[in-house]
Design an enzyme around this catalytic site. Sequence first.
Site, PDB file in Angstrom:
ATOM      1  N   ASP A 114      -8.139  -4.869  -0.944  1.00 24.44           N
ATOM      2  CA  ASP A 114      -8.597  -5.652  -2.088  1.00 24.44           C
ATOM      3  C   ASP A 114      -8.386  -7.151  -1.928  1.00 24.44           C
ATOM      4  O   ASP A 114      -9.002  -7.929  -2.648  1.00 24.44           O
ATOM      5  CB  ASP A 114      -7.874  -5.183  -3.365  1.00 24.44           C
ATOM      6  CG  ASP A 114      -8.298  -3.783  -3.734  1.00 24.44           C
ATOM      7  OD1 ASP A 114      -9.510  -3.544  -3.786  1.00 24.44           O
ATOM      8  OD2 ASP A 114      -7.421  -2.933  -3.954  1.00 24.44           O
ATOM      9  N   HIS A 139       0.846  -1.193   0.000  1.00 20.94           N
ATOM     10  CA  HIS A 139       0.000   0.000   0.000  1.00 20.94           C
ATOM     11  C   HIS A 139       0.877   1.238   0.000  1.00 20.94           C
ATOM     12  O   HIS A 139       1.951   1.234   0.596  1.00 20.94           O
ATOM     13  CB  HIS A 139      -0.921   0.008   1.236  1.00 20.94           C
ATOM     14  CG  HIS A 139      -2.060   0.950   1.080  1.00 20.94           C
ATOM     15  ND1 HIS A 139      -1.960   2.283   1.404  1.00 20.94           N
ATOM     16  CD2 HIS A 139      -3.300   0.764   0.578  1.00 20.94           C
ATOM     17  CE1 HIS A 139      -3.109   2.871   1.123  1.00 20.94           C
ATOM     18  NE2 HIS A 139      -3.942   1.978   0.619  1.00 20.94           N
TER      19      HIS A 139
HETATM   20  C1  LIG Z   1      -0.319  -0.290  -3.958  1.00 23.82           C
HETATM   21  C2  LIG Z   1       1.070  -0.093  -4.562  1.00 23.82           C
HETATM   22  C3  LIG Z   1       0.932   0.569  -5.930  1.00 23.82           C
HETATM   23  C4  LIG Z   1       1.843   0.800  -3.596  1.00 23.82           C
HETATM   24  O1  LIG Z   1       3.009   1.098  -4.204  1.00 23.82           O
HETATM   25  P1  LIG Z   1       4.226   1.865  -3.495  1.00 23.82           P
HETATM   26  O2  LIG Z   1       3.951   2.317  -2.153  1.00 23.82           O
HETATM   27  O3  LIG Z   1       4.637   2.852  -4.487  1.00 23.82           O
HETATM   28  O4  LIG Z   1       5.234   0.708  -3.313  1.00 23.82           O
HETATM   29  P2  LIG Z   1       6.240   0.248  -4.406  1.00 23.82           P
HETATM   30  O5  LIG Z   1       5.502  -0.144  -5.630  1.00 23.82           O
HETATM   31  O6  LIG Z   1       7.291   1.294  -4.526  1.00 23.82           O
HETATM   32  O7  LIG Z   1       6.850  -1.019  -3.711  1.00 23.82           O
HETATM   33  C5  LIG Z   1       7.858  -1.051  -2.727  1.00 23.82           C
HETATM   34  C6  LIG Z   1       8.516  -2.427  -2.781  1.00 23.82           C
HETATM   35  O8  LIG Z   1       7.560  -3.448  -2.466  1.00 23.82           O
HETATM   36  C7  LIG Z   1       7.345  -4.270  -3.599  1.00 23.82           C
HETATM   37  N1  LIG Z   1       5.920  -4.493  -3.713  1.00 23.82           N
HETATM   38  C8  LIG Z   1       4.946  -3.605  -3.453  1.00 23.82           C
HETATM   39  N2  LIG Z   1       3.760  -4.165  -3.661  1.00 23.82           N
HETATM   40  C9  LIG Z   1       4.010  -5.437  -4.046  1.00 23.82           C
HETATM   41  C10 LIG Z   1       3.174  -6.487  -4.409  1.00 23.82           C
HETATM   42  N3  LIG Z   1       1.850  -6.337  -4.399  1.00 23.82           N
HETATM   43  N4  LIG Z   1       3.729  -7.649  -4.764  1.00 23.82           N
HETATM   44  C11 LIG Z   1       5.059  -7.806  -4.768  1.00 23.82           C
HETATM   45  N5  LIG Z   1       5.925  -6.835  -4.438  1.00 23.82           N
HETATM   46  C12 LIG Z   1       5.377  -5.658  -4.082  1.00 23.82           C
HETATM   47  C13 LIG Z   1       7.861  -3.481  -4.789  1.00 23.82           C
HETATM   48  O9  LIG Z   1       8.220  -4.317  -5.864  1.00 23.82           O
HETATM   49  C14 LIG Z   1       9.022  -2.774  -4.193  1.00 23.82           C
HETATM   50  O10 LIG Z   1      10.052  -3.712  -4.010  1.00 23.82           O
HETATM   51  P3  LIG Z   1      11.582  -3.312  -4.251  1.00 23.82           P
HETATM   52  O11 LIG Z   1      11.861  -2.265  -3.210  1.00 23.82           O
HETATM   53  O12 LIG Z   1      12.295  -4.581  -4.080  1.00 23.82           O
HETATM   54  O13 LIG Z   1      11.611  -2.762  -5.655  1.00 23.82           O
HETATM   55  C15 LIG Z   1       1.812  -1.439  -4.711  1.00 23.82           C
HETATM   56  O14 LIG Z   1       1.967  -2.032  -3.456  1.00 23.82           O
HETATM   57  C16 LIG Z   1       1.089  -2.363  -5.649  1.00 23.82           C
HETATM   58  O15 LIG Z   1       1.247  -2.250  -6.863  1.00 23.82           O
HETATM   59  N6  LIG Z   1       0.288  -3.317  -5.090  1.00 23.82           N
HETATM   60  C17 LIG Z   1      -0.463  -4.225  -5.928  1.00 23.82           C
HETATM   61  C18 LIG Z   1      -1.723  -3.542  -6.432  1.00 23.82           C
HETATM   62  C19 LIG Z   1      -2.766  -3.364  -5.390  1.00 23.82           C
HETATM   63  O16 LIG Z   1      -3.042  -4.269  -4.607  1.00 23.82           O
HETATM   64  N7  LIG Z   1      -3.389  -2.179  -5.382  1.00 23.82           N
HETATM   65  C20 LIG Z   1      -4.463  -1.855  -4.459  1.00 23.82           C
HETATM   66  C21 LIG Z   1      -4.028  -0.816  -3.487  1.00 23.82           C
HETATM   67  S1  LIG Z   1      -5.268  -0.542  -2.255  1.00 23.82           S
END
Ligand SMILES: CC(C)(COP(=O)(O)OP(=O)(O)OC[C@H]1O[C@@H](n2cnc3c(N)ncnc32)[C@H](O)[C@@H]1OP(=O)(O)O)[C@@H](O)C(=O)NCCC(=O)NCCS
Length: 382
Positions: free
Chosen positions: A318, A267
């Site tokens: 979700d 998140h």
């Molecule tokens: C929600 C989301 C966009 C938040 O993104 P964020 O805070 O920008 O976090 P990041 O995408 O920068 O991720 C940080 C780290 O965790 C990892 N990570 C984050 N969410 C992950 C997931 N769902 N699965 C696997 N790895 C994940 C990233 O790859 C990153 O790893 P790294 O540091 O090794 O590169 C992201 O967690 C995501 O894409 N989740 C899946 C989609 C989802 O469930 N969305 C609903 C949100 S309510």
Amino acid sequence: MTTKANTPAGSSAAGLRGVAAATSSISDVNGEKGELIYQGYNIHDLAKQSTFEEVVFLLWNKQLPTAPELQELEQSLRAEYGLPSEIIALMKQFPREADPIDILRTVVSACEFYDSTARDLSREASVRTAIKLTSQFPTIVAASDRIRKGLEPVKPDPNLNIAANFLYMLKGEIPSERDARIFDVCLILHADHELNASTFTARVVAGTLADMYAAVTGAVGALSGPLHGGANTAVMKTLLEIGSIENVEPFVKRALAEKRKIMGFGHAVYKTEDPRATHLREFSKQAGELAGDSKWYEMSRKVEEVIKSEKGLYPNVDFFSASTYYMMGIPLDLYTPIFAISRISGWTGHILEQYADNKLIRPRAEYIGARDLPYVPRDQRA
Ligand SMILES: CC(C)(COP(=O)(O)OP(=O)(O)OC[C@H]1O[C@@H](n2cnc3c(N)ncnc32)[C@H](O)[C@@H]1OP(=O)(O)O)[C@@H](O)C(=O)NCCC(=O)NCCS
């Protein structure tokens, strides 16, 4: 730019992480503590004791309603459940394979034509529009599912609350009290979440003094993406792809090794358990027990366990909503529209707040392109 106090350290401007881009009393997320409040009330108290209609009142009016106030709002909402016949006729012309979230986006935009006071942005008229939208979202979503199946939409039942009425219009039969209550709490849990992508979109559009339909149409578009409201459908697709509890560990480990994201985890703000997931985990369990099939709940728990130990990530709103809706027999591509059926209450609350103290939202971009390039005539370019 102000940075929110309870935002994890290391926030960067990319994605506006940690930037407070509006003032609001509607909801607050504390990502470190895993806390969510609506107008000062903890989400756990509301999930246990409140109803979606009461939460709608709270989001729009900054306080919980008295019994007569709640009754008045419930009556106004129920009076608006129906859709203009022109809208139903329009929906029947859409392609059968159209995605329900895209149908919702298109229909909200079209509903503006049938609201003669849509452009009146006074508080009184805007609340009337907010009531219409909140009442009609479930009707649009249920009707879109019936129409694509070649069935007539089920007429809404004004004796039912929003949650029960939606399940009734979807399936054509009055839901059990247990299903209706689980769904009602799901609506409470998704109602608002501070300045998420779709709410920010709604405020940006409303900030131009465009009408509420325009702002909500933009918000539905933002919600449809897989990184936002689209994640719940993606979660169920992943669970179906994994297929069995034995496959969970190898599947998740392979996906992580290939740097693929597992939907429903992580998140942008919560760095601990999303408080909404706590309730949804329980609902996934209960819905599985009620349906006599706990497979999807058990698989979800295993996915949760593996991701926690491999990556330290927690489930978000979700993750467990997917298996909960699946066990309630709701089609996969309705999960994101269902998110919208709830979030319309928060969007409209934020739009009301924006109109009440409006300033055009117009940030700057940090320019990283070239400057002072000589203009080369077209026929002389290499
Ligand atoms: C929600 C989301 C966009 C938040 O993104 P964020 O805070 O920008 O976090 P990041 O995408 O920068 O991720 C940080 C780290 O965790 C990892 N990570 C984050 N969410 C992950 C997931 N769902 N699965 C696997 N790895 C994940 C990233 O790859 C990153 O790893 P790294 O540091 O090794 O590169 C992201 O967690 C995501 O894409 N989740 C899946 C989609 C989802 O469930 N969305 C609903 C949100 S309510």
